[in-house]
Motif scaffolding. Structure first.
Motif, PDB file in Angstrom:
ATOM      1  N   THR A  29       0.832  -1.194   0.000  1.00 56.91           N
ATOM      2  CA  THR A  29       0.000   0.000   0.000  1.00 56.91           C
ATOM      3  C   THR A  29       0.871   1.250   0.000  1.00 56.91           C
ATOM      4  O   THR A  29       2.067   1.200   0.312  1.00 56.91           O
ATOM      5  N   LEU A  30       0.249   2.380  -0.356  1.00 54.94           N
ATOM      6  CA  LEU A  30       0.899   3.678  -0.287  1.00 54.94           C
ATOM      7  C   LEU A  30       0.057   4.583   0.607  1.00 54.94           C
ATOM      8  O   LEU A  30      -1.180   4.542   0.544  1.00 54.94           O
ATOM      9  N   ILE A  31       0.726   5.390   1.412  1.00 50.66           N
ATOM     10  CA  ILE A  31       0.033   6.295   2.331  1.00 50.66           C
ATOM     11  C   ILE A  31       0.447   7.724   2.042  1.00 50.66           C
ATOM     12  O   ILE A  31       1.635   8.023   1.892  1.00 50.66           O
ATOM     13  N   ALA A  32      -0.548   8.609   1.953  1.00 50.33           N
ATOM     14  CA  ALA A  32      -0.310  10.046   1.837  1.00 50.33           C
ATOM     15  C   ALA A  32      -0.510  10.684   3.206  1.00 50.33           C
ATOM     16  O   ALA A  32      -1.482  10.382   3.905  1.00 50.33           O
ATOM     17  N   PHE A  33       0.428  11.564   3.574  1.00 44.60           N
ATOM     18  CA  PHE A  33       0.356  12.293   4.837  1.00 44.60           C
ATOM     19  C   PHE A  33       0.357  13.796   4.574  1.00 44.60           C
ATOM     20  O   PHE A  33       1.000  14.272   3.634  1.00 44.60           O
ATOM     21  N   ALA A  34      -0.333  14.532   5.431  1.00 44.95           N
ATOM     22  CA  ALA A  34      -0.106  15.969   5.532  1.00 44.95           C
ATOM     23  C   ALA A  34       1.092  16.165   6.446  1.00 44.95           C
ATOM     24  O   ALA A  34       1.253  15.443   7.439  1.00 44.95           O
ATOM     25  N   TYR A  35       1.933  17.141   6.108  1.00 51.11           N
ATOM     26  CA  TYR A  35       3.163  17.346   6.865  1.00 51.11           C
ATOM     27  C   TYR A  35       3.216  18.750   7.443  1.00 51.11           C
ATOM     28  O   TYR A  35       3.008  19.736   6.729  1.00 51.11           O
ATOM     29  N   ASP A  36       3.493  18.823   8.748  1.00 52.04           N
ATOM     30  CA  ASP A  36       3.691  20.095   9.442  1.00 52.04           C
ATOM     31  C   ASP A  36       5.192  20.304   9.607  1.00 52.04           C
ATOM     32  O   ASP A  36       5.822  19.674  10.456  1.00 52.04           O
ATOM     33  N   ALA A  37       5.767  21.184   8.788  1.00 57.84           N
ATOM     34  CA  ALA A  37       7.216  21.376   8.792  1.00 57.84           C
ATOM     35  C   ALA A  37       7.721  22.026  10.071  1.00 57.84           C
ATOM     36  O   ALA A  37       8.915  21.943  10.379  1.00 57.84           O
ATOM     37  N   GLU A  38       6.848  22.673  10.829  1.00 58.24           N
ATOM     38  CA  GLU A  38       7.271  23.319  12.068  1.00 58.24           C
ATOM     39  C   GLU A  38       7.473  22.323  13.202  1.00 58.24           C
ATOM     40  O   GLU A  38       8.353  22.491  14.047  1.00 58.24           O
ATOM     41  N   THR A  39       6.663  21.278  13.225  1.00 62.24           N
ATOM     42  CA  THR A  39       6.706  20.313  14.332  1.00 62.24           C
ATOM     43  C   THR A  39       7.195  18.932  13.919  1.00 62.24           C
ATOM     44  O   THR A  39       7.512  18.106  14.769  1.00 62.24           O
ATOM     45  N   GLY A  40       7.240  18.653  12.601  1.00 63.85           N
ATOM     46  CA  GLY A  40       7.586  17.321  12.124  1.00 63.85           C
ATOM     47  C   GLY A  40       6.426  16.343  12.184  1.00 63.85           C
ATOM     48  O   GLY A  40       6.602  15.151  11.939  1.00 63.85           O
ATOM     49  N   ARG A  41       5.243  16.833  12.456  1.00 64.56           N
ATOM     50  CA  ARG A  41       4.079  15.958  12.618  1.00 64.56           C
ATOM     51  C   ARG A  41       3.552  15.485  11.262  1.00 64.56           C
ATOM     52  O   ARG A  41       3.481  16.254  10.295  1.00 64.56           O
ATOM     53  N   LEU A  42       3.172  14.206  11.196  1.00 55.22           N
ATOM     54  CA  LEU A  42       2.542  13.604  10.034  1.00 55.22           C
ATOM     55  C   LEU A  42       1.107  13.233  10.376  1.00 55.22           C
ATOM     56  O   LEU A  42       0.856  12.608  11.417  1.00 55.22           O
ATOM     57  N   ASP A  43       0.172  13.609   9.516  1.00 57.24           N
ATOM     58  CA  ASP A  43      -1.234  13.245   9.696  1.00 57.24           C
ATOM     59  C   ASP A  43      -1.726  12.483   8.480  1.00 57.24           C
ATOM     60  O   ASP A  43      -1.551  12.936   7.335  1.00 57.24           O
ATOM     61  N   HIS A  44      -2.355  11.351   8.741  1.00 59.22           N
ATOM     62  CA  HIS A  44      -2.811  10.473   7.668  1.00 59.22           C
ATOM     63  C   HIS A  44      -3.863  11.166   6.812  1.00 59.22           C
ATOM     64  O   HIS A  44      -4.825  11.737   7.317  1.00 59.22           O
ATOM     65  N   LEU A  45      -3.670  11.110   5.488  1.00 59.51           N
ATOM     66  CA  LEU A  45      -4.654  11.627   4.549  1.00 59.51           C
ATOM     67  C   LEU A  45      -5.383  10.515   3.816  1.00 59.51           C
ATOM     68  O   LEU A  45      -6.592  10.561   3.632  1.00 59.51           O
ATOM     69  N   GLN A  46      -4.626   9.493   3.385  1.00 57.54           N
ATOM     70  CA  GLN A  46      -5.200   8.511   2.478  1.00 57.54           C
ATOM     71  C   GLN A  46      -4.292   7.288   2.403  1.00 57.54           C
ATOM     72  O   GLN A  46      -3.069   7.408   2.478  1.00 57.54           O
ATOM     73  N   THR A  47      -4.896   6.115   2.268  1.00 60.72           N
ATOM     74  CA  THR A  47      -4.163   4.884   1.979  1.00 60.72           C
ATOM     75  C   THR A  47      -4.733   4.282   0.701  1.00 60.72           C
ATOM     76  O   THR A  47      -5.957   4.150   0.572  1.00 60.72           O
ATOM     77  N   VAL A  48      -3.850   3.928  -0.248  1.00 56.66           N
ATOM     78  CA  VAL A  48      -4.308   3.366  -1.518  1.00 56.66           C
ATOM     79  C   VAL A  48      -3.520   2.099  -1.814  1.00 56.66           C
ATOM     80  O   VAL A  48      -2.378   1.944  -1.365  1.00 56.66           O
ATOM     81  N   PRO A  49      -4.102   1.164  -2.569  1.00 53.49           N
ATOM     82  CA  PRO A  49      -3.370  -0.053  -2.938  1.00 53.49           C
ATOM     83  C   PRO A  49      -2.310   0.247  -3.980  1.00 53.49           C
ATOM     84  O   PRO A  49      -2.489   1.114  -4.845  1.00 53.49           O
ATOM     85  N   GLY A  50      -1.220  -0.505  -3.909  1.00 52.48           N
ATOM     86  CA  GLY A  50      -0.181  -0.397  -4.922  1.00 52.48           C
ATOM     87  C   GLY A  50      -0.288  -1.446  -6.004  1.00 52.48           C
ATOM     88  O   GLY A  50       0.416  -1.376  -7.016  1.00 52.48           O
ATOM     89  N   LEU A  51      -1.158  -2.437  -5.792  1.00 56.17           N
ATOM     90  CA  LEU A  51      -1.349  -3.525  -6.755  1.00 56.17           C
ATOM     91  C   LEU A  51      -2.695  -3.377  -7.457  1.00 56.17           C
ATOM     92  O   LEU A  51      -3.621  -2.755  -6.913  1.00 56.17           O
ATOM     93  N   PRO A  52      -2.849  -3.945  -8.646  1.00 57.12           N
ATOM     94  CA  PRO A  52      -4.130  -3.845  -9.348  1.00 57.12           C
ATOM     95  C   PRO A  52      -5.249  -4.545  -8.588  1.00 57.12           C
ATOM     96  O   PRO A  52      -5.024  -5.533  -7.878  1.00 57.12           O
ATOM     97  N   GLU A  53      -6.450  -4.043  -8.725  1.00 51.47           N
ATOM     98  CA  GLU A  53      -7.613  -4.663  -8.097  1.00 51.47           C
ATOM     99  C   GLU A  53      -7.766  -6.095  -8.602  1.00 51.47           C
ATOM    100  O   GLU A  53      -7.670  -6.363  -9.800  1.00 51.47           O
ATOM    101  N   GLY A  54      -7.942  -7.022  -7.680  1.00 55.36           N
ATOM    102  CA  GLY A  54      -8.133  -8.422  -8.040  1.00 55.36           C
ATOM    103  C   GLY A  54      -6.868  -9.239  -8.120  1.00 55.36           C
ATOM    104  O   GLY A  54      -6.942 -10.466  -8.274  1.00 55.36           O
TER     105      GLY A  54
END
Length: 362
Positions: free
Chosen positions: A226-251
């Protein structure tokens, strides 16, 4: 070989050395119109130099020896004109199976991740390019859901943020990306205010990259592809989850493990490699939200695409297929981002890592 009037493009490959001692690092010049590769030089010195990092001035290269106990991290002098590499020195890896190396923005520190025992180390870089003794070592603790692969910590990559303030260690074994503050004066790593971001159980974090906007970051997970997208706060180094998507084709029901992760230079597309499905997955990136949308999958041109890289001008992708011993050149469609096979490849024993280098022509 023809070349541009402004610069030459070199391609470096790190490999698994099946029968050490032998050459482990390969240096090529890329033909600027076709993406074809011509061998310039090779270098040995350590077994299985599987990951590579170059200093900003292109004078030195660093590589971990991806073996078990008694592993080292090596420093080489690099001649960007001839491609020649000369071993300068080595330092103990401070852990087992070192698998990743990078430099901080100042060029003063070389940072490594050790897969075998879930540790990371920071080394000072001497004026002559040699590595000094480790200035800092951190060791992770814990385990996760997969009893075979996550029985303990396994640090798989180490990434410095664009502002050179925070260091992110993706740990496959504990399903966390550990976050540290970097002391650029001493090389010390201390846990950030939010010291980690935890991902879903059994994911297996592997590689981690920042978007050029510095507002987003992306993670590829080896074990569940899977691949995960995060929002990034450059002031604190904090990562917040935005989205998880598959890296392989459906099925898809075969066995596959995700590996490498890269963005195109403009930050429009995110690329990941799949070992087993033997493909490159391409997602477009929403510039406002950082979210991912699947564009498609393209065959890697071989088996087990462990590593790949995009050229600095965004025109080419070169994929390292470990189990078919080849580097394969693709062009990149400027509209869709999809790689298109050129039919060009070179034979390299068990390639793992690919690095592009642009060298100005004097």
């Amino acid at each position: 070989m023809t070349q541009s009037t402004d610069c030459r493009t070199l391609v470096l490959a790190g490999t698994y050395t099946k029968n050490y001692p032998c050459e482990g690092i390969y240096v090529y010049e890329m033909e600027p119109e076709t993406g074809g590769l011509e061998l310039l030089a090779t270098a040995g010195g350590i077994p299985s130099p599987t990951y590579l990092a170059l200093s900003a001035d292109l004078r030195y290269l660093y590589a971990p020896s991806n073996v078990g106990k008694n592993a080292v991290v090596a420093a080489y002098a690099f001649d960007a004109t001839t491609g020649a590499l000369s071993l300068l020195n080595t330092q103990p890896a401070q852990g087992t199976v070192p698998c990743y190396v990078t430099l901080d923005a100042t060029g003063k520190w070389v940072l490594t991740a050790n897969y075998g025992d879930g540790s990371a180390a920071v080394y000072p870089r001497e004026p002559d390019g040699r590595l000094g003794e480790a200035a800092c070592v951190v060791r992770h603790q814990g385990s996760s859901a997969n009893p075979r692969r996550q029985e303990g910590p396994h640090a798989h990559s180490i990434t410095v943020d664009p502002a050179n303030r925070f260091v992110f260690v993706a740990d496959l074994g504990i399903d966390r990306v550990m976050v540290y503050e970097l002391n650029a004066a001493t090389g010390a790593l201390t846990p950030a205010a939010v010291p980690w971001v935890e991902v879903h159980a059994g994911a297996g974090p592997r590689h981690f990259v920042f978007h050029p906007s510095q507002r987003f970051a992306y993670l590829i997970n080896e074990l569940d592809s899977t691949l995960i997208a995060f929002a990034y706060d450059a002031e604190t180094g904090r990562l917040d989850h935005l989205q998880t998507v598959p890296g392989l084709p459906e099925g898809y029901e075969g066995t596959s493990w995700a590996a490498d992760l890269h963005l195109d230079p403009a930050g429009r597309f995110l690329y990941g490699s799949n070992r087993g499905h033997d493909s490159i997955v391409v997602n477009s990136i929403d510039p406002a939200k950082g979210s991912l949308c699947l564009v498609g999958h393209v065959p890697s041109g071989g088996k087990t695409p462990r590593g790949f890289a995009l050229s600095p001008d965004g025109r080419f992708l070169i994929c390292a297929n470990q189990d078919t011993d080849n580097l394969v050149t693709f062009t990149l469609d400027p509209q869709t981002g999809l790689p298109e096979a050129t039919g060009l490849e070179v034979t390299v024993p068990a390639p793992v890592c690919v690095k592009f280098v642009q060298v100005r022509v004097v």
